[in-house]
Scaffold this motif. Structure first.
Motif, PDB file in Angstrom:
ATOM      1  N   MET A   1      58.098  20.226  48.235  1.00 16.43           N
ATOM      2  CA  MET A   1      59.334  20.038  47.406  1.00 16.43           C
ATOM      3  C   MET A   1      60.279  19.338  48.197  1.00 16.43           C
ATOM      4  SD  MET A   1      61.251  22.986  45.346  1.00 16.43           S
ATOM      5  CE  MET A   1      62.497  23.612  46.419  1.00 16.43           C
ATOM      6  N   GLN A   2      60.702  19.809  49.495  1.00 16.61           N
ATOM      7  CA  GLN A   2      61.497  18.954  50.464  1.00 16.61           C
ATOM      8  C   GLN A   2      61.213  17.817  50.591  1.00 16.61           C
ATOM      9  OE1 GLN A   2      61.332  21.940  53.652  1.00 16.61           O
ATOM     10  NE2 GLN A   2      63.007  22.990  52.943  1.00 16.61           N
ATOM     11  N   GLU A   3      59.845  17.280  50.606  1.00 19.00           N
ATOM     12  CA  GLU A   3      59.607  15.872  50.793  1.00 19.00           C
ATOM     13  C   GLU A   3      59.950  15.210  49.506  1.00 19.00           C
ATOM     14  OE1 GLU A   3      55.440  15.673  51.770  1.00 19.00           O
ATOM     15  OE2 GLU A   3      55.821  16.607  53.817  1.00 19.00           O
ATOM     16  N   ALA A   4      59.587  15.570  48.512  1.00 14.86           N
ATOM     17  CA  ALA A   4      60.034  14.759  47.185  1.00 14.86           C
ATOM     18  C   ALA A   4      61.498  14.818  47.012  1.00 14.86           C
ATOM     19  CB  ALA A   4      59.667  15.742  46.042  1.00 14.86           C
ATOM     20  N   TRP A   5      62.415  15.874  47.542  1.00 16.20           N
ATOM     21  CA  TRP A   5      63.798  15.634  47.437  1.00 16.20           C
ATOM     22  C   TRP A   5      64.110  14.436  48.582  1.00 16.20           C
ATOM     23  CZ3 TRP A   5      67.675  16.001  44.425  1.00 16.20           C
ATOM     24  CH2 TRP A   5      68.899  16.040  44.875  1.00 16.20           C
ATOM     25  N   ARG A   6      63.513  14.706  49.751  1.00 11.40           N
ATOM     26  CA  ARG A   6      63.851  13.693  50.678  1.00 11.40           C
ATOM     27  C   ARG A   6      63.555  12.064  50.383  1.00 11.40           C
ATOM     28  NH1 ARG A   6      60.929  10.913  53.856  1.00 11.40           N
ATOM     29  NH2 ARG A   6      59.267  12.327  53.598  1.00 11.40           N
ATOM     30  N   ALA A   7      62.335  11.941  49.524  1.00  7.82           N
ATOM     31  CA  ALA A   7      62.194  10.561  49.054  1.00  7.82           C
ATOM     32  C   ALA A   7      63.136  10.079  48.004  1.00  7.82           C
ATOM     33  CB  ALA A   7      60.766  10.555  48.562  1.00  7.82           C
TER      34      ALA A   7
END
Length: 62
Positions: A1-7
């Motif tokens: 989830m955090q990686e998707a938000w970071r992208a």
């Protein structure tokens, strides 16, 4: 989830001139990244909380 938000954040704040314009709307790739983040977030929440049918009822007051 955090990686998707970071992208999504990296794209909209640093990588895309269209998204960085104050008066502009997000570009289509940014909208796709946001939808991906929402989908991943909702899946993560379901994994943690389960569905209403799968959760055991708590005793009153809890």
């Amino acid at each position: 989830m955090q990686e998707a938000w970071r992208a999504y954040v990296e794209h909209t704040l640093y990588l895309c001139d269209t998204c960085r314009r104050v008066d502009g709307s997000p570009c289509p790739p940014a909208e796709d990244l946001y939808r991906t983040w929402r989908r991943v977030a909702e899946e993560s929440i379901r994994k943690v909380w389960g569905t209403p049918e799968s959760r055991a009822a708590l005793p009153p007051g809890q």
